[in-house]
Design a protein around this motif. Structure first.
Motif, mmCIF file in Angstrom:
data_model
loop_
_atom_site.group_PDB
_atom_site.id
_atom_site.type_symbol
_atom_site.label_atom_id
_atom_site.label_comp_id
_atom_site.label_asym_id
_atom_site.label_seq_id
_atom_site.Cartn_x
_atom_site.Cartn_y
_atom_site.Cartn_z
ATOM 1 N N ALA A 144 -18.638 9.813 -16.977
ATOM 2 C CA ALA A 144 -19.299 11.096 -17.224
ATOM 3 C C ALA A 144 -18.272 12.196 -17.462
ATOM 4 N N GLU A 145 -17.214 12.228 -16.661
ATOM 5 C CA GLU A 145 -16.148 13.215 -16.857
ATOM 6 C C GLU A 145 -15.582 13.155 -18.268
ATOM 7 N N ALA A 146 -15.399 11.926 -18.757
ATOM 8 C CA ALA A 146 -14.791 11.759 -20.077
ATOM 9 C C ALA A 146 -15.747 12.145 -21.201
ATOM 10 N N ALA A 147 -17.052 12.197 -20.914
ATOM 11 C CA ALA A 147 -18.035 12.376 -21.989
ATOM 12 C C ALA A 147 -18.755 13.717 -21.968
ATOM 13 N N TRP A 148 -18.617 14.523 -20.917
ATOM 14 C CA TRP A 148 -19.499 15.688 -20.799
ATOM 15 C C TRP A 148 -19.057 16.913 -21.590
#
Length: 362
Positions: A144-148
């Protein structure tokens, strides 16, 4: 095979300080799935019978002496799973023993002075420290961190909601627990008991998610607790503000048939929701969903959870293939948790004797 090649491929040796339920039901099963890279070699507990029983499960040495474990050359990583009040002294001792890395269960210190001392010793010795807030190592959270994208800049509301049965239910599902100590009885009508329950709730349960909360609240110095109360038989409801962000922390531990651990970050044009597996359930990672007006991206579940993730990270640190978390971030995470715990305890105990809710600043 040369000695250097063997060292690069041999499992990294682990020593464990404290062989209670978390060690037995969480760390040993996690390490059992990672036997190709990590190996438990020494177990210490103040109860010699517990130390011997737990060590026998993994064929490790056992004892009741921290000094003996730290002097063991087979121990390269030290996991500190002892009661909170011993964490700071044991982290410092492990650093001074020259180990390759230290894992400390949360919280790694009980005040800012202890945290500063730990940071100084870690910098002096070069021994990296990981704090066991396992959700920060969960593959679902990391994905999620990489995609938000720009989500953190627009978030206005963050929620952590935890509904779980008492720990022994999951512990007994995971393994056969030896040496369990029953929790003390508390009078929830007493102001001091309320303070203790709210402090314990924040530092023992909410603290798993507070590093995630802080990812969306960079301006955390001004924390205002608007409301805090305990939940029977154990839990809390805490509402607060950190800067311009509204934060809701809720937890209930009872005989629920359906455990739930969710985290949400809600922005103007996007939102993140994550479903975490309960701590003692070895069932893979969290599942994250990033929603916008036009789409929903689902990330996970992946093959391992945050506990296994932190051990994988430790093995990489010990072998020099991965870097340690930033020490300043760990200290700020702790300061954030301590501020919320102190303000919630004050607000909760004051509300017992006052008709009107009070705002308490940390």
């Amino acid at each position: 095979m040369s000695s250097q090649e063997h060292e690069a491929t041999a499992p990294v040796g682990v020593g464990i300080l404290g062989a209670g339920p978390v060690t037995q039901a969480i760390h040993l099963p996690s390490l059992a799935r990672l036997r190709d890279i990590l190996e438990v070699r020494h177990v210490m507990d103040v109860d010699p019978a517990v130390a011997e029983s737990v060590a026998a499960r993994v064929g490790a040495r056992f004892g009741t002496s921290m000094e003996e474990l730290l002097a063991d050359p087979a121990v390269e990583i030290v996991a500190i799973c002892s009661p909170h009040q011993f964490h700071a002294a044991q982290v410092i001792a492990a650093c001074r023993a020259g180990k390759k890395a230290v894992l400390c269960e949360k919280p790694f210190a009980m005040n800012g002075e202890e945290a500063a001392a730990i940071s100084a010793v870690s910098a002096e010795t070069g021994v990296p420290i990981i704090v066991g807030a396992m959700h920060t190592f969960d593959p679902g959270w990391l994905a999620a961190e990489a995609a938000w994208g720009t989500l953190p800049a627009q978030v206005h509301t963050v929620r952590s909601s935890i509904v779980l049965p008492p720990n022994p239910r999951f512990e007994d599902f995971a393994t056969e627990i030896v040496g369990r100590t029953p929790p003390p009885a508390r009078d929830t009508t007493d102001g001091e008991a309320v303070r203790a329950m709210l402090t314990g709730g924040v530092m023992g349960l909410a603290i798993h998610d507070l590093p995630l909360v802080r990812r969306f609240t960079p301006d955390f110095a001004d924390v205002a607790v608007l409301h805090a109360e305990t939940v029977e038989p154990f839990g809390y409801v805490i509402s607060l503000r950190a800067g311009a962000t509204t934060i809701e922390l809720r937890a209930a531990m009872n005989g629920t048939w359906e455990p739930s651990w969710t985290f949400e970050a809600i922005g103007d044009d996007a939102a993140l929701s994550i479903d975490f597996t309960p701590s003692y359930v070895h069932a893979g990672s969290a599942t994250a969903r990033i929603r916008t007006q036009h789409s929903t991206t689902v990330l996970g579940p992946y093959g391992h959870n945050g506990y296994e993730g932190e051990w994988r990270r430790l093995a990489g640190i010990a072998r020099g293939t991965e870097t340690a978390p930033d020490a300043e971030t760990l200290i700020h995470d702790l300061e954030f948790a301590l501020a919320i715990a102190a303000a919630a305890a004050s607000a909760g105990s004051a509300a017992r004797g006052a008709k009107a809710p009070q705002e308490t600043r940390a």
